[in-house]
Design a protein around this motif. Sequence first.
Motif, short mmCIF file in Angstrom:
data_model
loop_
_atom_site.label_atom_id
_atom_site.label_comp_id
_atom_site.label_asym_id
_atom_site.label_seq_id
_atom_site.Cartn_x
_atom_site.Cartn_y
_atom_site.Cartn_z
N LEU A 1 12.50 -6.59 -67.98
CA LEU A 1 11.66 -7.43 -68.45
C LEU A 1 11.85 -8.52 -69.70
CD1 LEU A 1 8.62 -4.68 -68.35
CD2 LEU A 1 8.77 -7.00 -67.28
N GLU A 2 12.67 -7.97 -70.75
CA GLU A 2 13.06 -8.99 -71.64
C GLU A 2 13.81 -10.29 -71.15
OE1 GLU A 2 15.24 -6.28 -74.01
OE2 GLU A 2 13.60 -5.60 -75.14
N SER A 3 14.53 -9.92 -70.14
CA SER A 3 15.33 -11.08 -69.72
C SER A 3 14.44 -12.04 -68.75
CB SER A 3 16.22 -10.53 -68.60
OG SER A 3 17.57 -9.84 -69.41
N ALA A 4 13.46 -11.44 -68.29
CA ALA A 4 12.48 -12.35 -67.29
C ALA A 4 11.69 -12.78 -68.29
CB ALA A 4 11.80 -11.31 -66.41
N THR A 5 11.26 -12.37 -69.35
CA THR A 5 10.34 -13.16 -70.32
C THR A 5 11.15 -14.32 -70.88
OG1 THR A 5 9.01 -11.21 -70.81
CG2 THR A 5 8.93 -12.73 -72.38
N ARG A 6 12.47 -14.07 -71.30
CA ARG A 6 12.94 -15.00 -71.74
C ARG A 6 13.25 -16.06 -71.00
NH1 ARG A 6 16.19 -11.96 -74.07
NH2 ARG A 6 17.80 -11.78 -72.52
N LEU A 7 13.68 -15.88 -69.85
CA LEU A 7 13.96 -17.18 -68.76
C LEU A 7 13.02 -17.76 -68.11
CD1 LEU A 7 16.88 -14.85 -67.00
CD2 LEU A 7 17.28 -16.80 -68.47
N PHE A 8 11.87 -16.92 -67.81
CA PHE A 8 10.48 -17.46 -67.37
C PHE A 8 9.88 -18.38 -68.21
CE2 PHE A 8 10.39 -13.65 -64.27
CZ PHE A 8 11.38 -14.29 -63.47
N THR A 9 9.85 -17.95 -69.25
CA THR A 9 9.07 -18.73 -70.55
C THR A 9 9.59 -20.23 -70.72
OG1 THR A 9 9.98 -17.36 -72.45
CG2 THR A 9 7.78 -16.66 -71.38
N THR A 10 11.06 -19.88 -70.84
CA THR A 10 11.73 -21.06 -71.29
C THR A 10 12.08 -22.27 -70.06
OG1 THR A 10 13.93 -19.94 -71.19
CG2 THR A 10 12.76 -20.16 -73.50
N GLU A 11 12.37 -21.38 -68.87
CA GLU A 11 12.86 -22.51 -67.72
C GLU A 11 11.90 -22.40 -66.44
OE1 GLU A 11 16.97 -21.84 -66.79
OE2 GLU A 11 17.49 -20.94 -68.81
N GLY A 12 10.81 -21.54 -66.36
CA GLY A 12 10.27 -21.55 -65.46
C GLY A 12 10.45 -20.18 -64.49
N ILE A 13 9.46 -20.04 -63.73
CA ILE A 13 9.72 -18.67 -62.54
C ILE A 13 10.35 -19.21 -61.48
CG2 ILE A 13 8.36 -17.23 -61.37
CD1 ILE A 13 6.22 -17.29 -63.63
N ARG A 14 10.43 -20.10 -60.78
CA ARG A 14 10.71 -20.21 -59.37
C ARG A 14 12.09 -20.88 -59.56
NH1 ARG A 14 7.74 -20.71 -54.76
NH2 ARG A 14 5.24 -20.67 -54.96
#
Length: 241
Positions: free
Chosen positions: A57-70
């Motif tokens: 979850l921490e990695s997903a939050t860091r990556l999704f919020t800064t670079e996008g989800i898809r």
Amino acid sequence: MANFASTTQGGDAIAADDASSSRKHAARTSAKPSSRSSSGAGSTRRRNRPGPRQRLLESATRLFTTEGIRVIGIDRILRDADVAKASLYSLFGSKDNLVVAYIEELDQDWRRRWEEMCADRPKPEDRILAFFDMAIADEPKENFRGSHFQNAASEYPRPETDSEHRIRQAALAHRSWCRDTMADLLTEKFGYASRTLADQLIVFLDGGIAGSKMSRTVSPLETSRELAKQLLYTAPMMYTI
């Protein structure tokens, strides 16, 4: 006598050498960390390390919020979180389910921080304005990326699968909570329920966040807060419901 003295001196020299060697060995031994100590420190770090779910979850939050989800693939998340693929599928089942959990985690964190901000705001109008104050405080820290909930929903404009629908619903659930909370606070302030007034306030907030993302300043949010304040302090007591 000379032989005895020579022997004695030789013995003293050997003893001195032995003592010197002992001191050097002791120094090396004390300076070198024991394998047991190193192993213990490693075990402590492993015990204190967050579990796979939290790391994902921490990695997903860091990556999704800064670079996008898809644009972020599963392998990238696994490397960042240092988690095996089997663990991800065991815990979440799919990337889309991880996205839903990420949005729900953001929502819970947002609500918690809003509650903390409202702890010393007894008036309902001040608690409504806290929505705008939080956005004004967050946007510069988030590099003016806008609402993560709006961003997530915009990445799935035409959901095709059940999991994509759930992603949009998770993002919309946050917006619905904001609107419903505002409506409850308006009822507390004016003594009647007004969904129309709550709708206007949430549109002010949506527009302020989107404007700040475009302009990369908090000015649009400050304007939307002022509009909300005027509405709150000038709304007639018998506002049309």
